[in-house]
Design an enzyme around this catalytic site. Structure first.
Site, PDB file in Angstrom:
ATOM      1  N   LYS A  43      71.866  25.485  28.967  1.00  0.00           N
ATOM      2  CA  LYS A  43      71.129  24.255  28.659  1.00  0.00           C
ATOM      3  C   LYS A  43      69.794  24.255  29.389  1.00  0.00           C
ATOM      4  O   LYS A  43      69.730  24.538  30.585  1.00  0.00           O
ATOM      5  CB  LYS A  43      71.947  23.034  29.084  1.00  0.00           C
ATOM      6  CG  LYS A  43      71.297  21.688  28.763  1.00  0.00           C
ATOM      7  CD  LYS A  43      72.225  20.546  29.126  1.00  0.00           C
ATOM      8  CE  LYS A  43      71.647  19.202  28.717  1.00  0.00           C
ATOM      9  NZ  LYS A  43      70.457  18.842  29.529  1.00  0.00           N
TER      10      LYS A  43
ATOM     11  N   HIS B 278      65.547  18.607  29.646  1.00  0.00           N
ATOM     12  CA  HIS B 278      66.212  17.764  30.643  1.00  0.00           C
ATOM     13  C   HIS B 278      65.801  16.296  30.506  1.00  0.00           C
ATOM     14  O   HIS B 278      65.734  15.555  31.492  1.00  0.00           O
ATOM     15  CB  HIS B 278      65.905  18.260  32.060  1.00  0.00           C
ATOM     16  CG  HIS B 278      67.051  18.119  33.015  1.00  0.00           C
ATOM     17  ND1 HIS B 278      67.830  19.175  33.404  1.00  0.00           N
ATOM     18  CD2 HIS B 278      67.560  17.049  33.665  1.00  0.00           C
ATOM     19  CE1 HIS B 278      68.754  18.771  34.262  1.00  0.00           C
ATOM     20  NE2 HIS B 278      68.616  17.476  34.428  1.00  0.00           N
TER      21      HIS B 278
END
Length: 365
Positions: free
Chosen positions: A238, A262
């Site tokens: 991620k 993020h």
């Protein structure tokens, strides 16, 4: 912690993700709001994430047979009722007394999946006990391979189905909104799944706390490969924005990638994740799971993400707003709203199921 108590029922004027944000602003104190709403620096990336979805328009097809349509999908071997996953959010007891338990429960009840943060304020085993759907566990590198793997194995033992290794935050972002508010965790809220802090190396004289401290214990591609080799769970990376990093992730053994910045909380002025999605999908081909997050507020945004190559999306702040407003009931209701918006968008664009959503149905403005 709260200015107004969470609701026990959903009022008639709560009909969108934006409405949940409005309600949450009335219920959370300044400390929690600074943490939830803020981003890095001047919050340009936060704004860009929202704007990116508005840069794409829908191009519907007419008069198709859509009987029997649905939003079901397969993701990492699990059957889900929709492609909307709850992203990892730390310290959810800031927003509601049930915290991560409520979020995971709602995700499963609505036929979806949720990702638990390493910095959860509830033990991962307790969250797994109430979950009624697939759970993934978000990992931050714990300073060494064995320490990271031990945490991953604990999640595996509790029944988690995948690992989400977050690679875009080896250093915390400079969050001015939190600084101005004097953000502090309340004494009863902490990262209960992390037994001890990552041990940093002693700084040499004149050394940088960033480069000689935090970055000295940050992972590299060889560490990602090691984790993928030693974990029995699939690993998603991620925080990928660059096509080359997506390729390196798969070469290192990652099962897939999450295209993300993020939520604008780490590095300001970053490229919006949506703008990297199509090129990363083209690089990885059809067989590798690709997810995206950042700024999703509508079912039509989910449609656009799928049209540009995503297999599924993650939402963050919207479900925290729903959690603060009405706990598990709020999160479940938000997921229902987003799924219904996706269904309406699919129907009006001529798509019976997710496989019918294609790049030809969106156009850049």
């Amino acid at each position: 912690m709260s200015r107004l108590a969470p609701l026990n029922e959903i009022p008639a004027d709560l009909v969108s993700a934006r409405d949940y944000e409005r309600y949450a602003l009335e219920r959370l104190d300044g400390n929690a709001l600074a943490y939830l709403q803020g981003g890095a620096g001047d919050e340009l990336t936060c704004q860009a994430n929202l704007q990116a979805w508005q840069e794409w328009a829908l191009l519907p097809r007419m008069l198709r047979d859509l009987r029997g349509g649905h939003t079901r999908c397969q993701l990492l071997g699990d059957s889900l009722q929709h492609p909307i996953v709850l992203a990892p959010i730390a310290y959810q007891h800031l927003f509601h007394a049930e915290g991560e338990r409520a979020s995971a429960l709602a995700a499963g009840v609505m036929g979806g999946a949720a990702v638990l943060s390493s910095f959860a304020s509830t033990r991962l085993e307790e969250v797994a006990e109430v979950a009624q759907g697939p759970l993934w566990f978000q990992l931050y590198w714990q300073g060494s391979g064995p320490a990271t793997l031990a945490l991953a194995q604990r999640a595996e033992a509790a029944g988690y189905r995948a690992l989400v290794l977050t690679v875009d935050a080896p250093v915390s972002g400079v969050r001015n909104r939190e600084q101005r508010a004097g953000f502090r965790l309340p004494p009863d809220i902490r990262a209960v799944n992390l037994e001890q802090a990552v041990q940093l190396l002693p700084l040499p004289e004149g050394g940088s706390a960033v480069f000689n401290g935090l970055m000295a214990v940050a992972p590299g591609w060889q560490d990602v490969a090691w984790l993928c080799q030693h974990s029995r769970l699939p690993v998603l990376l991620k925080g990928i924005l660059h096509v080359e990093d997506a390729r390196l992730a798969v070469e290192a053994g990652a099962a897939g990638v999450i295209v993300s910045n993020h939520g604008g909380r780490v590095l300001d002025s970053q490229w919006p994740a949506l703008r990297s999605l199509a090129s990363i999908r083209a690089e990885l081909g059809a067989g590798v799971p690709v997810l995206v997050d950042g700024g999703i507020r509508r079912g039509s945004d989910v449609f656009k993400a799928l049209a540009l190559g995503a297999d599924a999306v993650l939402i963050g702040r919207p479900y925290a707003h729903a959690l603060a407003t009405a706990g598990a009931l709020g999160v479940a209701h938000l997921l229902r709203l987003l799924r219904e918006e996706l269904e309406v968008t699919m129907a009006l664009c001529g798509c019976r199921d997710l496989s019918g959503i294609s790049g030809e149905m969106v156009q850049r403005l």
